[in-house]
Enzyme design. Structure first.
Site, PDB file in Angstrom:
ATOM      1  N   GLY A 162      -2.618 -14.054 -17.011  1.00  0.00           N
ATOM      2  CA  GLY A 162      -3.056 -14.934 -15.930  1.00  0.00           C
ATOM      3  C   GLY A 162      -3.919 -14.177 -14.949  1.00  0.00           C
ATOM      4  O   GLY A 162      -4.033 -12.954 -14.999  1.00  0.00           O
ATOM      5  N   SER A 163      -4.550 -14.914 -14.042  1.00  0.00           N
ATOM      6  CA  SER A 163      -5.407 -14.279 -13.042  1.00  0.00           C
ATOM      7  C   SER A 163      -5.435 -15.121 -11.788  1.00  0.00           C
ATOM      8  O   SER A 163      -5.155 -16.318 -11.809  1.00  0.00           O
ATOM      9  CB  SER A 163      -6.833 -14.099 -13.590  1.00  0.00           C
ATOM     10  OG  SER A 163      -7.394 -15.361 -13.903  1.00  0.00           O
ATOM     11  N   GLY A 164      -5.776 -14.467 -10.705  1.00  0.00           N
ATOM     12  CA  GLY A 164      -5.881 -15.145  -9.419  1.00  0.00           C
ATOM     13  C   GLY A 164      -6.897 -14.439  -8.553  1.00  0.00           C
ATOM     14  O   GLY A 164      -7.572 -13.507  -8.997  1.00  0.00           O
ATOM     15  N   ALA A 165      -6.997 -14.859  -7.300  1.00  0.00           N
ATOM     16  CA  ALA A 165      -8.016 -14.304  -6.409  1.00  0.00           C
ATOM     17  C   ALA A 165      -7.787 -12.828  -6.127  1.00  0.00           C
ATOM     18  O   ALA A 165      -8.730 -12.090  -5.880  1.00  0.00           O
ATOM     19  CB  ALA A 165      -8.038 -15.098  -5.101  1.00  0.00           C
ATOM     20  N   GLY A 167      -6.115 -10.533  -8.138  1.00  0.00           N
ATOM     21  CA  GLY A 167      -5.887  -9.636  -9.262  1.00  0.00           C
ATOM     22  C   GLY A 167      -5.517 -10.419 -10.503  1.00  0.00           C
ATOM     23  O   GLY A 167      -5.734 -11.626 -10.588  1.00  0.00           O
ATOM     24  N   LEU A 168      -4.942  -9.708 -11.458  1.00  0.00           N
ATOM     25  CA  LEU A 168      -4.575 -10.381 -12.700  1.00  0.00           C
ATOM     26  C   LEU A 168      -3.267  -9.826 -13.249  1.00  0.00           C
ATOM     27  O   LEU A 168      -2.748  -8.822 -12.779  1.00  0.00           O
ATOM     28  CB  LEU A 168      -5.703 -10.268 -13.726  1.00  0.00           C
ATOM     29  CG  LEU A 168      -6.233  -8.874 -14.095  1.00  0.00           C
ATOM     30  CD1 LEU A 168      -5.380  -8.253 -15.178  1.00  0.00           C
ATOM     31  CD2 LEU A 168      -7.675  -8.976 -14.585  1.00  0.00           C
ATOM     32  N   VAL A 169      -2.761 -10.523 -14.268  1.00  0.00           N
ATOM     33  CA  VAL A 169      -1.499 -10.147 -14.907  1.00  0.00           C
ATOM     34  C   VAL A 169      -1.774  -9.927 -16.389  1.00  0.00           C
ATOM     35  O   VAL A 169      -2.422 -10.749 -17.032  1.00  0.00           O
ATOM     36  CB  VAL A 169      -0.430 -11.245 -14.734  1.00  0.00           C
ATOM     37  CG1 VAL A 169       0.877 -10.822 -15.389  1.00  0.00           C
ATOM     38  CG2 VAL A 169      -0.203 -11.553 -13.260  1.00  0.00           C
ATOM     39  N   LYS A 184       1.434  -6.791 -13.129  1.00  0.00           N
ATOM     40  CA  LYS A 184       0.605  -7.463 -12.127  1.00  0.00           C
ATOM     41  C   LYS A 184      -0.213  -6.412 -11.392  1.00  0.00           C
ATOM     42  O   LYS A 184       0.326  -5.452 -10.846  1.00  0.00           O
ATOM     43  CB  LYS A 184       1.478  -8.244 -11.150  1.00  0.00           C
ATOM     44  CG  LYS A 184       0.675  -9.072 -10.161  1.00  0.00           C
ATOM     45  CD  LYS A 184       1.489 -10.219  -9.605  1.00  0.00           C
ATOM     46  CE  LYS A 184       0.618 -11.222  -8.871  1.00  0.00           C
ATOM     47  NZ  LYS A 184       1.348 -12.435  -8.498  1.00  0.00           N
ATOM     48  N   ASP A 289       5.955 -14.734   0.942  1.00  0.00           N
ATOM     49  CA  ASP A 289       4.862 -15.302   0.147  1.00  0.00           C
ATOM     50  C   ASP A 289       5.421 -16.201  -0.954  1.00  0.00           C
ATOM     51  O   ASP A 289       4.948 -16.189  -2.088  1.00  0.00           O
ATOM     52  CB  ASP A 289       4.011 -14.187  -0.455  1.00  0.00           C
ATOM     53  CG  ASP A 289       2.634 -14.693  -0.917  1.00  0.00           C
ATOM     54  OD1 ASP A 289       2.302 -15.855  -0.599  1.00  0.00           O
ATOM     55  OD2 ASP A 289       1.911 -13.940  -1.587  1.00  0.00           O
TER      56      ASP A 289
END
Length: 464
Positions: A162-165, A167-169, A184, A289
């Site tokens: 997966g990925s997000g703003a 970083g990524l996993v 992560k 968070d």
């Protein structure tokens, strides 16, 4: 609904498979063995399994043409086996030691009938560490480029999960145990520049022993609903967290896939989240968070164990990532955090607010606060303005909406504690409690036997 980063699992080999669809799988060369102190140049690896030894059934039958007699007589009929499942280049290469006299990787003995992961440029020795026979070349893309040595010397880095703003996993494997983990990676330089000075002061001037102590505290945490942190590597530009691998994806993806979750499933998930938050709070840790992205599911089953993750990130990245402009909008964050610009000292009640938002999202598939509602989401949050207007709320019990209202009080002092939430009438559901106990595998839980005959009130739409 807030924009959702693409977290669909994908193989890094998709483009390669597209080019080779017309070829039989056995023709795809995924690796190569080069001779080192053995009389051979190279041999291509293009099958699921490859065996080497003195036996006639081996893919590579070792004879006097390859090895001197003093070494050959110690070679087993099947000395070692290489495996790459389905020849899929997103899978690691395993080497199994089938010999009594030993197979060695970079001088380290694997052990009879034991397996480890083989990486690019690994040296395979036979019978003794000095008998260096082969060098393995992985012909697949190297996903570990640019990663610190602490990662590459311990883990095989596989496909993106997966990925997000921020970083990524990635899926990673312990080289020696072959155990799967999710790693992560969070880039510190992707955070808001406005906090760069304070962040550098806090991180770069940190005593390494203090950082190590924080990491050890997080690694020591043990609760069925808290993700187990196997390892954490703190670098000036990034934080790498090696976590237990949860095959069911995250809660946000589950909500989006189903549009919303039924009240019984929402209750089962929420109860587990509350137990995780209680455990962290009792340890003096505020998550800060909490959001569906940070809640991971053990399986794809509708009723499954869940685990809260990312609870330690704020120790290594200044404040919580949700507050940073480049790392998402503050849709789950408490009003007091927004009012201080993320620089204030907050109580554990920030997590109660976030739990309320997560529960709202589970039950309706929508967010209570959004820029789409006419005013900035931050202003809605600061004033606690939200409505149960989506049609799905007609099917939700009043006890659920009442609990959400209590958790989404602007004044943190008026919000319940996590213990209060766990004692709420909505969670006095013995069928759910029995399922949760089985999933969490706890011997003792706070189940009030007097509530055996607890009945839900008639469901009706709550009004504000």
């Amino acid at each position: 609904m807030a924009r959702h980063a693409n977290i669909a699992t994908q193989s890094q080999a998709s483009s390669i498979w597209g080019q080779t669809q017309s070829q039989p799988i056995e023709n795809i060369v995924w690796g190569r063995l080069y001779g080192k102190n053995i009389k051979m140049n190279s041999i291509d690896l293009n099958a699921d399994e490859f065996a080497a030894g003195r036996g006639e059934t081996c893919n590579l039958m070792l004879t006097l043409d390859y090895l001197p007699e003093k070494i050959l007589y110690r070679i087993s009929k099947i000395h070692f086996t290489l495996k790459r499942e389905n020849c899929d280049i997103s899978n690691p290469v395993y080497i199994e030691d089938n010999s009594r006299n030993g197979t060695f990787i970079n001088g380290e003995r694997i052990g009879m009938n034991k397996t480890r992961i083989l990486k690019n440029d690994d040296v395979i020795s036979l019978c003794h560490p000095t008998n260096k026979a082969f060098v393995f070349k992985d012909l697949c893309p190297n996903e570990a480029l640019g990663l610190p040595k602490e990662i590459t010397s311990t883990y095989y880095v596989s496909r993106k999960l997966g990925s997000g703003a921020c970083g990524l996993v990635r899926l990673v494997f312990d080289i020696r145990s072959c155990e799967q983990f999710a790693m992560k990676m969070v880039k510190k330089n992707l955070l808001s520049e406005s906090n760069a000075i304070s962040r550098n002061k806090q991180l770069n001037s940190n005593d390494p022993e203090k950082v190590l102590n924080e990491a050890n505290i997080m690694k020591s945490l043990s609760h069925p609903c808290v993700i187990k942190m196997h390892d954490i590597i703190d670098k000036p530009d990034s934080v790498y967290m090696v976590l237990e691998f949860m095959k069911g994806g995250d809660l946000l993806n589950r909500i989006i896939t189903n549009r919303n979750l039924s009240e019984p499933i929402s209750k089962l998930f929420f109860y587990q989240m509350c137990h995780a938050v209680k455990y962290l709070h009792d340890k003096g840790i505020s998550h800060r968070d909490l959001k569906p992205d940070n809640v991971l599911l053990e399986s794809s089953n509708e009723e499954t164990l869940l685990k809260v993750s990312d609870f330690g990130l704020s120790k290594f990245v200044q404040n919580d990532s949700v507050m940073k402009t480049l790392c998402g909008t503050p849709l789950y964050v408490a009003p007091e955090v927004l009012q201080t610009g993320g620089r204030g000292a907050y109580t554990k009640k920030v997590d109660i607010w976030s739990l309320g938002v997560v529960l709202f999202t589970c039950l309706s598939g929508t967010l209570p606060f959004s820029d789409d509602f006419g005013t900035p989401a931050s202003e809605q949050i600061k004033h606690g303005r939200f409505r149960f207007s989506h049609p799905t709320w007609k099917k939700v019990s009043q006890r659920a909406t009442t609990l959400i209202k209590e958790m989404l009080m602007v004044d943190p002092k008026k919000r319940p504690t996590v213990d209060d939430v766990l004692k709420s009438s909505w969670l006095k559901d013995n069928e759910m409690l029995r399922k949760a106990k089985a999933l969490m595998q706890l011997n003792t839980m706070d189940i009030d036997e007097e509530d055996e005959n607890f009945l839900q009130p008639p469901k009706k739409r709550a009004r504000r």
